[in-house]
Design a protein around this motif. Structure first.
Motif, PDB file in Angstrom:
ATOM      1  N   ARG A  77       0.821  -1.207   0.000  1.00 59.48           N
ATOM      2  CA  ARG A  77       0.000   0.000   0.000  1.00 59.48           C
ATOM      3  C   ARG A  77       0.858   1.261   0.000  1.00 59.48           C
ATOM      4  NH1 ARG A  77      -3.966  -2.341   3.658  1.00 59.48           N
ATOM      5  NH2 ARG A  77      -5.021  -3.385   1.938  1.00 59.48           N
ATOM      6  N   SER A  78       1.857   1.291   0.882  1.00 63.25           N
ATOM      7  CA  SER A  78       2.658   2.520   0.910  1.00 63.25           C
ATOM      8  C   SER A  78       3.489   2.641  -0.364  1.00 63.25           C
ATOM      9  CB  SER A  78       3.527   2.617   2.162  1.00 63.25           C
ATOM     10  OG  SER A  78       4.109   1.389   2.438  1.00 63.25           O
ATOM     11  N   LYS A 133       1.191   4.076  -3.129  1.00 62.91           N
ATOM     12  CA  LYS A 133       0.909   5.487  -2.799  1.00 62.91           C
ATOM     13  C   LYS A 133       2.116   6.358  -3.142  1.00 62.91           C
ATOM     14  CE  LYS A 133      -3.229   5.793  -0.862  1.00 62.91           C
ATOM     15  NZ  LYS A 133      -4.249   6.749  -1.302  1.00 62.91           N
ATOM     16  N   ASN A 175      -4.285   7.390  -8.180  1.00 66.65           N
ATOM     17  CA  ASN A 175      -4.562   7.455  -6.752  1.00 66.65           C
ATOM     18  C   ASN A 175      -5.828   6.657  -6.412  1.00 66.65           C
ATOM     19  OD1 ASN A 175      -3.764   8.568  -4.162  1.00 66.65           O
ATOM     20  ND2 ASN A 175      -5.733   9.637  -4.255  1.00 66.65           N
ATOM     21  N   ALA A 206      -4.905   3.144  -6.392  1.00 65.60           N
ATOM     22  CA  ALA A 206      -4.162   2.791  -5.177  1.00 65.60           C
ATOM     23  C   ALA A 206      -5.141   2.535  -4.022  1.00 65.60           C
ATOM     24  CB  ALA A 206      -3.170   3.894  -4.817  1.00 65.60           C
ATOM     25  N   GLU A 207      -6.218   3.322  -3.989  1.00 68.69           N
ATOM     26  CA  GLU A 207      -7.236   3.114  -2.949  1.00 68.69           C
ATOM     27  C   GLU A 207      -7.881   1.733  -3.074  1.00 68.69           C
ATOM     28  OE1 GLU A 207      -8.206   5.319  -0.567  1.00 68.69           O
ATOM     29  OE2 GLU A 207      -6.764   6.863  -1.162  1.00 68.69           O
TER      30      GLU A 207
END
Lengths: 104, 550, 135
Positions: free
Chosen positions: B9-10, B13, B106, B109-110
């Motif tokens: 996840r990071s 992001k 983005n 990514a969510e």
């Protein structure tokens, strides 16, 4: 790609949005091929294309050939017709024997 | 299903932030277009004919219901309300604006998704069998290994600027459903002496120079897989041609070096590379193996299913064509056709995506697959739920019972969208599907694959019938190849002769199909078998019959 | 005569130098074959020239040199992008020499920013070899 002959128009894609652009007679970028300025002299078109090639606004500036007939400006190559009219909008005459599937 | 860790996840992001910064540097002039282009490509952003295009990775084709719904939302918010599924298990949005792409990434990514390395001269999305985990004939589920490779290859500092793109596919079944021999590296999961192992095929690929991959490393143990991949990529990165992009794929290097020399170069550097892969990468695999455990599938009464099969002919026909046996009794894998006759092959509207997400949630354990044949698969459905699935699909225009038939054809986007195309593909596919709709059951299993240029995204080389669209003096011209095959005995089809115009093409196919129906032994001999038995010459003369007579 | 700016692993701009004063520069194509780079392992400094940022061979050469025991200083001459600095560092490259014109567009703040955040990737655990400056 086919050899380029006059008349031609200057085309590009919009950097920010990606859509197809044509250069108008007043040197503005417009979205309609019909509003594009037709250059009858290829040299003049090349000079203009170089002049308006502003990488902060447009991408892929190039010349494309258009029909010589008077009236509306129409692309000469099918690729440019598709660029001008969008996907699925370029339709040829129906094939010979349409609706007559003569297999069996 | 695999769920993103905090690291995943990071990472995605952070990658969105980097890309946002790259876009703003392009707009400020800090990056030229030539500099920006590879950076946007490695984030999946192309410039096509009419617009930018964003190619989103669906790693190994696996997607959750939640993600599918998210893709539907993205298509409506930033695009035109549809997506196009590709032959490499990706989904493409055809109309995003460059300035919106950071926001789209983005939003991805969510959803625990990304578009990283779906383009550019990088290691691309790893593809595999769309029935993975559900297939009767597999050694083990290949997806944990695909995810392992995804992590290893993602943002790999050495391999972001390769000579050319690099595609890896894994197959684990007796039958190869991932076309591994048409990939730069094809991996076949096999039962080794001490557990799972990999046969590594190198140098396959379609495109301008179609080549079937060669078996180079046999039965490589799991813990040596990533070092082997790194060794192969290193040899390619160092020695692959960079002077001519048409000769830059690994297949060209592999052919010029020869199998033994290539293998020797890899083996020379392998020991040092082996040393750098410690226990951590094996621990990583261990956790992935657990992450992909298939859901618990409770036993269900199959009585209602058989009643429905026996009472409804349309349902029975759909089951016969679109439903595949599952390793668990009482269950099946459903292939949802995105090839309704006359529609653009592989396109799904936002409402269709939502309907598929609903179905996955209600009866499919929340899971969906994208097949390289541009369809959607619900991998685990109880047979007793199939009737409800069929009814819902019918309402959404998704119940076409044509899997494996003429209209289940593959077509690249072609010149309707693609800046590289030399001819249109989609309209050719649409016309073929409509023309043979009433005949396709009679014609039986038949794979038509259409590419709109020599890069062969439509895999025409390996179709029973391959169609390649070219530009011949300003007119679209379609060349036919016959005898191509996927699978472990993959073969490149044979080019038949001069191409056809769009209208001639359909008449040529009429003659080809007539010849097949007249020459096949009986209705059990499928098209590819008849072509194999009689040779392509017979069919070549059928294709050109009228032209010769004229 | 063109002049170059040296970018270190932290993205800092340092020494300016004339190209001519960087001696012993090897073109990346001359070094890429395995027989060639093994010859360099005991050199104190290796300078590799790339014609374009898209030539990713330097990353594998750097990596292989470091893996095989090269302890010297590894320099790359060519207009790499700031975005490539983390890759260069991971490959064991110590400094990158870029042209003044390139440094004008891709200024120090962009390079510093790319390095400001530690490289984040899935290969961190892969026991990457150190470069001369950190060995």
């Amino acid at each position: 790609m086919a050899r380029l002959d006059a008349p031609a128009v200057v085309t590009a894609n919009c950097l920010l949005a990606g859509h197809v652009l044509y250069l108008s007679e007043t040197q503005e970028w417009v979205t309609q091929l019909s509003a594009a300025h037709r250059f009858d002299c290829l040299e003049a078109a090349k000079v203009m294309a170089a002049k308006v090639n502003d990488p902060s606004r447009v991408i892929g500036v190039e010349l494309v050939g258009v029909s010589t007939s008077p009236g509306e400006t129409v692309a000469r190559h099918y690729r440019e017709a598709i660029r001008a009219n969008g996907p699925g909008a370029y339709v040829f005459a129906p094939p010979i024997g349409e609706g007559d599937v003569s297999v069996q | 299903m695999y769920r993103y860790s905090e690291i995943d996840r990071s990472f995605v992001k952070e990658r969105v932030c980097q890309y946002r910064d790259q876009v703003s540097r392009r707009l400020s002039g800090a990056l030229t277009e030539d500099e920006f282009k590879p950076l946007r490509l490695m984030n999946g952003v192309y410039l096509q004919l009419h617009a930018y295009m964003l190619r989103v990775a669906i790693p190994y084709g696996t997607l959750s219901a939640h993600q599918m719904r998210g893709l539907a939302n993205i298509s409506e918010r930033w695009d035109k309300g549809y997506g196009h599924l590709t032959t490499r298990q990706n989904i493409q949005f055809n109309w995003p604006k460059l300035v919106d792409t950071p926001d789209i990434l983005n939003a991805l990514a969510e959803l625990d998704m990304h578009a990283i390395q779906t383009s550019g001269n990088t290691i691309r999305n790893v593809t595999t069998d769309h029935f993975a985990g559900a297939a009767l004939d597999e050694v083990a589920d290949p997806r944990p290994y695909a995810e392992w490779i995804r992590q290893w290859s993602t943002d790999h500092p050495e391999f972001q600027f390769l000579p050319r793109k690099f595609k890896i596919a894994i197959s684990a079944g007796r039958q190869d459903r991932a076309v591994i021999k048409a990939h730069d590296i094809g991996l076949r999961l096999v039962a080794g002496a001490c557990g799972p192992a990999f046969d590594i095929y190198i140098g396959g690929g379609l495109g301008r120079t179609p080549v079937v991959g060669s078996l180079v490393f046999k039965s490589v143990p799991v813990d040596r897989l990533l070092p082997h991949l790194e060794g192969i990529l290193t040899v390619y990165n160092l020695a692959g041609r960079r002077d001519n992009k048409y000769k830059a794929r690994i297949k060209i290097l592999f052919q010029s070096m020869g199998l033994e020399a290539f293998k020797y170069e890899v083996e020379r550097i392998l020991p040092r590379i082996n040393d750098t892969f410690g226990d951590s990468s094996e621990a990583q695999l261990e956790s992935l193996l657990n992450a992909f455990a298939i859901p618990t599938l409770p036993s269900r009464d199959v009585g209602p299913y058989w009643d429905a099969v026996n009472s409804r002919a349309d349902f029975k026909g759909w089951v016969k064509q679109n439903v595949t046996p599952h390793l668990k009794e009482g269950y099946a894998a459903v292939t949802v056709s995105l090839k309704a006759h006359g529609h653009a092959p592989g396109d799904a509207s936002a409402s269709q995506m939502r309907a598929l997400a609903d179905l996955a949630e209600q009866v499919g354990f929340g899971e969906l697959r994208v097949s390289h044949e541009q369809n959607i698969v619900l991998p685990h459905v109880a047979q007793s739920d199939l009737m409800a699935v069929f009814d819902r699909l019918q309402r959404e225009g998704l119940a076409t019972a044509n899997i494996g038939l003429v209209s289940d054809l593959i077509a690249c986007p072609g010149m309707d969208y693609c800046a590289l195309a030399t001819a249109r593909s989609i309209p050719i596919g649409q016309q073929i599907a409509l023309r043979y709709e009433s005949l396709e059951q009679e014609l039986g299993p038949l794979r038509i694959k259409i590419s709109g240029c020599i890069n062969a995204c439509g895999h025409h080389h390996v179709g029973d019938i391959g169609i390649l669209g070219l530009d011949k003096a300003g007119v679209e011209n379609y060349q036919i190849t016959l005898g191509g095959r996927t699978g472990m005995d993959a073969a490149v089809g044979e080019k038949m002769g001069p191409g056809f115009t769009e209208s001639e093409l359909l008449l040529a196919l009429d003659r080809l199909f007539s010849a097949y129906l007249a020459l096949r032994r009986d209705s059990n001999e499928v098209f590819s078998e008849t072509v194999r038995r009689l040779g392509t010459a017979t069919f070549k003369s059928a294709l050109y019959e009228v032209a010769d007579a004229a | 005569m063109s002049r170059l700016i040296c970018v270190d692993q932290d993205g800092r701009f340092a020494t300016r130098s004339a190209v001519d004063s960087l001696s012993g520069t090897l073109h990346v194509s001359a070094v890429a074959p395995q027989e060639q780079w093994v010859e360099l392992l005991d050199q104190p400094v290796v300078r590799l020239k790339v014609d374009a940022f898209s030539d990713g061979r330097v990353f594998s050469i750097g990596r292989q040199l470091r893996l095989n025991g090269f302890r010297g200083r590894l320099e790359v001459i060519g207009d790499l992008l700031p975005d490539q600095l983390p890759m260069a560092v991971a490959a064991g490259i110590d400094v990158v020499w870029i042209s003044l014109e390139h440094a004008d567009r891709c200024d120090e703040s962009q390079w510093r920013q790319k390095r400001g955040k530690a490289r984040f990737g899935y290969q961190q655990s892969a026991n990457r070899p150190l470069s001369a400056s950190t060995a």
